[in-house]
Design a protein around this motif. Structure first.
Motif, PDB file in Angstrom:
ATOM      1  N   GLY A 188       0.822  -1.209   0.000  1.00 16.93           N
ATOM      2  CA  GLY A 188       0.000   0.000   0.000  1.00 16.93           C
ATOM      3  C   GLY A 188       0.852   1.254   0.000  1.00 16.93           C
ATOM      4  N   THR A 189       2.069   1.152   0.514  1.00 15.89           N
ATOM      5  CA  THR A 189       3.050   2.231   0.484  1.00 15.89           C
ATOM      6  C   THR A 189       4.364   1.665  -0.031  1.00 15.89           C
ATOM      7  N   ALA A 190       5.322   2.541  -0.234  1.00 20.36           N
ATOM      8  CA  ALA A 190       6.624   2.104  -0.743  1.00 20.36           C
ATOM      9  C   ALA A 190       7.719   2.556   0.205  1.00 20.36           C
ATOM     10  N   ALA A 191       8.794   1.779   0.258  1.00 22.20           N
ATOM     11  CA  ALA A 191       9.912   2.112   1.130  1.00 22.20           C
ATOM     12  C   ALA A 191      11.218   1.684   0.478  1.00 22.20           C
ATOM     13  N   VAL A 192      12.248   2.513   0.644  1.00 19.10           N
ATOM     14  CA  VAL A 192      13.586   2.161   0.181  1.00 19.10           C
ATOM     15  C   VAL A 192      14.232   1.322   1.275  1.00 19.10           C
ATOM     16  N   GLY A 218       5.907   2.765  -5.807  1.00 18.18           N
ATOM     17  CA  GLY A 218       7.147   2.000  -5.915  1.00 18.18           C
ATOM     18  C   GLY A 218       8.102   2.639  -6.922  1.00 18.18           C
ATOM     19  N   ILE A 219       7.558   3.127  -8.041  1.00 18.93           N
ATOM     20  CA  ILE A 219       8.395   3.796  -9.043  1.00 18.93           C
ATOM     21  C   ILE A 219       8.953   5.095  -8.487  1.00 18.93           C
ATOM     22  N   TYR A 220       8.107   5.864  -7.803  1.00 15.27           N
ATOM     23  CA  TYR A 220       8.586   7.124  -7.221  1.00 15.27           C
ATOM     24  C   TYR A 220       9.681   6.878  -6.183  1.00 15.27           C
ATOM     25  N   ALA A 221       9.535   5.829  -5.388  1.00 17.30           N
ATOM     26  CA  ALA A 221      10.562   5.516  -4.395  1.00 17.30           C
ATOM     27  C   ALA A 221      11.874   5.154  -5.086  1.00 17.30           C
ATOM     28  N   GLY A 222      11.779   4.409  -6.175  1.00 19.40           N
ATOM     29  CA  GLY A 222      12.976   4.072  -6.936  1.00 19.40           C
ATOM     30  C   GLY A 222      13.647   5.305  -7.518  1.00 19.40           C
ATOM     31  N   LEU A 223      12.842   6.235  -8.040  1.00 15.26           N
ATOM     32  CA  LEU A 223      13.394   7.476  -8.583  1.00 15.26           C
ATOM     33  C   LEU A 223      14.081   8.297  -7.503  1.00 15.26           C
ATOM     34  N   SER A 224      13.492   8.316  -6.322  1.00 12.89           N
ATOM     35  CA  SER A 224      14.090   9.054  -5.210  1.00 12.89           C
ATOM     36  C   SER A 224      15.446   8.463  -4.825  1.00 12.89           C
ATOM     37  N   ALA A 225      15.527   7.117  -4.774  1.00 15.42           N
ATOM     38  CA  ALA A 225      16.792   6.468  -4.434  1.00 15.42           C
ATOM     39  C   ALA A 225      17.859   6.759  -5.493  1.00 15.42           C
ATOM     40  N   ILE A 226      17.462   6.750  -6.744  1.00 16.94           N
ATOM     41  CA  ILE A 226      18.412   7.035  -7.826  1.00 16.94           C
ATOM     42  C   ILE A 226      18.855   8.496  -7.774  1.00 16.94           C
ATOM     43  N   ASN A 227      17.929   9.392  -7.487  1.00 19.30           N
ATOM     44  CA  ASN A 227      18.254  10.811  -7.430  1.00 19.30           C
ATOM     45  C   ASN A 227      19.263  11.113  -6.325  1.00 19.30           C
ATOM     46  N   THR A 228      19.177  10.382  -5.227  1.00 18.65           N
ATOM     47  CA  THR A 228      20.135  10.580  -4.134  1.00 18.65           C
ATOM     48  C   THR A 228      21.553  10.261  -4.595  1.00 18.65           C
ATOM     49  N   ARG A 271      -3.854   1.524  -4.886  1.00 18.81           N
ATOM     50  CA  ARG A 271      -3.664   2.653  -3.976  1.00 18.81           C
ATOM     51  C   ARG A 271      -2.509   3.519  -4.495  1.00 18.81           C
ATOM     52  N   GLY A 272      -2.524   4.792  -4.083  1.00 18.63           N
ATOM     53  CA  GLY A 272      -1.418   5.687  -4.411  1.00 18.63           C
ATOM     54  C   GLY A 272      -1.567   6.353  -5.767  1.00 18.63           C
ATOM     55  N   ARG A 273      -0.506   7.054  -6.153  1.00 17.60           N
ATOM     56  CA  ARG A 273      -0.513   7.769  -7.428  1.00 17.60           C
ATOM     57  C   ARG A 273      -0.582   6.783  -8.600  1.00 17.60           C
TER      58      ARG A 273
END
Length: 319
Positions: free
Chosen positions: A136-140, A169-179, A206-208
């Motif tokens: 339901g949510t995503a986490a790195v 899940g995609i947004y979390a992956g993008l955030s990890a890559i951006n870091t 659920r989610g975006r």
């Protein structure tokens, strides 16, 4: 195999012309000898005809030598996989309750873990690899790192949860890559290529929305390769009642198409392992052409020397 200077291959037409000329000459010689052989008074004075292979084998070797020389001029090269020095890859794994379905043995999630481990082992050691889980949510769970043990431990510890949020899940992956990318930017280095490998049975609840997350990945020039887990007839046993949980493959295929990634369908653990290994080769390695001209030159030289030696032995002249 490919040729880096393929325009030289036109010279093969000249070799073909020599072959045609040799065939025509041989046929004319055979017809002329046949006419002489019909005259009984001349047959006794004709020299003994050499065996056919004494004439044709040196010629064949010479033609092969010329062919090899032409191919050498065209600069033959073979494709080799060379490990990338730097890249960032994030594994985004669906851990929603539907991943407990057993239409993939022993279960979708267990097969996903097995395939993910194969993917980790396939990647070159210098690739940064991260792990994201989503329900339901995503986490790195593991930020991109070269520590393969940390990623494997994260994969083994994946636990099921309610709902499915593929977009998150995609947004979390993008955030990890951006870091990781920002670290390269801050140090004045070129940002290495990045990609997301997403594993899911494909039904967002659920989610975006998926297309919004896929557009964000496309804008960041980060392809998302997807693997569809499950079958259209998948079911989940909930309190003794079978709940249909069919895989939504079109949704995952659309994500891959929109972002420039690749889509894969897997219905067994072995197939998933194979897909992961293929993704590891395509993402963690780059293709380079390695010339093998020297091999063709050496072979052509050997054939030419053999043709000369046989011609001297049989006809006491060079071909």
């Amino acid at each position: 195999m490919t040729f880096l200077s393929a325009h030289w291959l036109w010279l093969l037409l000249a070799v073909a012309a020599l072959l045609a000329a040799h065939i025509v000459t041989s046929l004319r010689r055979a017809r002329y000898a046949a006419r002489l052989a019909s005259a009984s008074m001349l047959s006794s004075v004709l020299p003994i005809r050499p065996r056919w292979w004494r004439r044709h084998v040196p010629a064949a070797l010479l033609l092969l030598s010329l062919t090899g020389m032409v191919l050498a001029l065209a600069r033959p090269a073979r494709t080799e996989l060379v490990p990338r020095e730097r890249a960032t890859i994030v594994l985004a794994i669906d851990v929603s309750n539907s991943m407990a379905a057993t239409d993939i043995s022993p279960s979708r999630l267990a097969a996903a873990k097995q395939g993910a481990q194969a993917f980790v082992d396939q990647l070159p050691p210098k690739i940064n690899l991260g792990l994201v889980s989503f329900s339901g949510t995503a986490a790195v769970l593991v930020p991109p790192t070269t520590d393969r043990d940390a990623v494997k431990a994260g994969i083994n510890g994946l636990q099921l949860g309610p709902a499915t949020a593929i977009g998150e899940g995609i947004y979390a992956g993008l955030s990890a890559i951006n870091t990781v990318s920002s670290q390269f930017v801050n140090s004045g280095q070129a940002v290495p290529p990045a990609a997301i490998v997403l594993l899911s049975d494909g039904e967002t609840t659920r989610g975006r929305p998926n297309n919004q997350a896929a557009q964000a990945a496309k804008d960041a020039h980060i392809p998302v390769s997807t693997i569809a887990y499950g079958t259209p007839n998948g079911t989940l046993d909930v309190g003794g009642q079978l709940i249909p949980v069919p895989v939504n493959e079109p949704a995952l295929s659309q994500i891959a198409e929109q972002t420039g990634g690749s889509h894969h369908r897997a219905t067994s653990g072995d197939e998933l392992t194979s897909i992961y290994k293929g993704l590891g080769s395509s993402i963690g390695y780059r293709k380079e052409f390695r010339e093998i001209t020297d091999q063709f030159v050496a072979t052509s030289l050997g054939l030419g020397l053999a043709a000369a030696a046989l011609s001297l032995a049989f006809a006491r002249r060079l071909p």
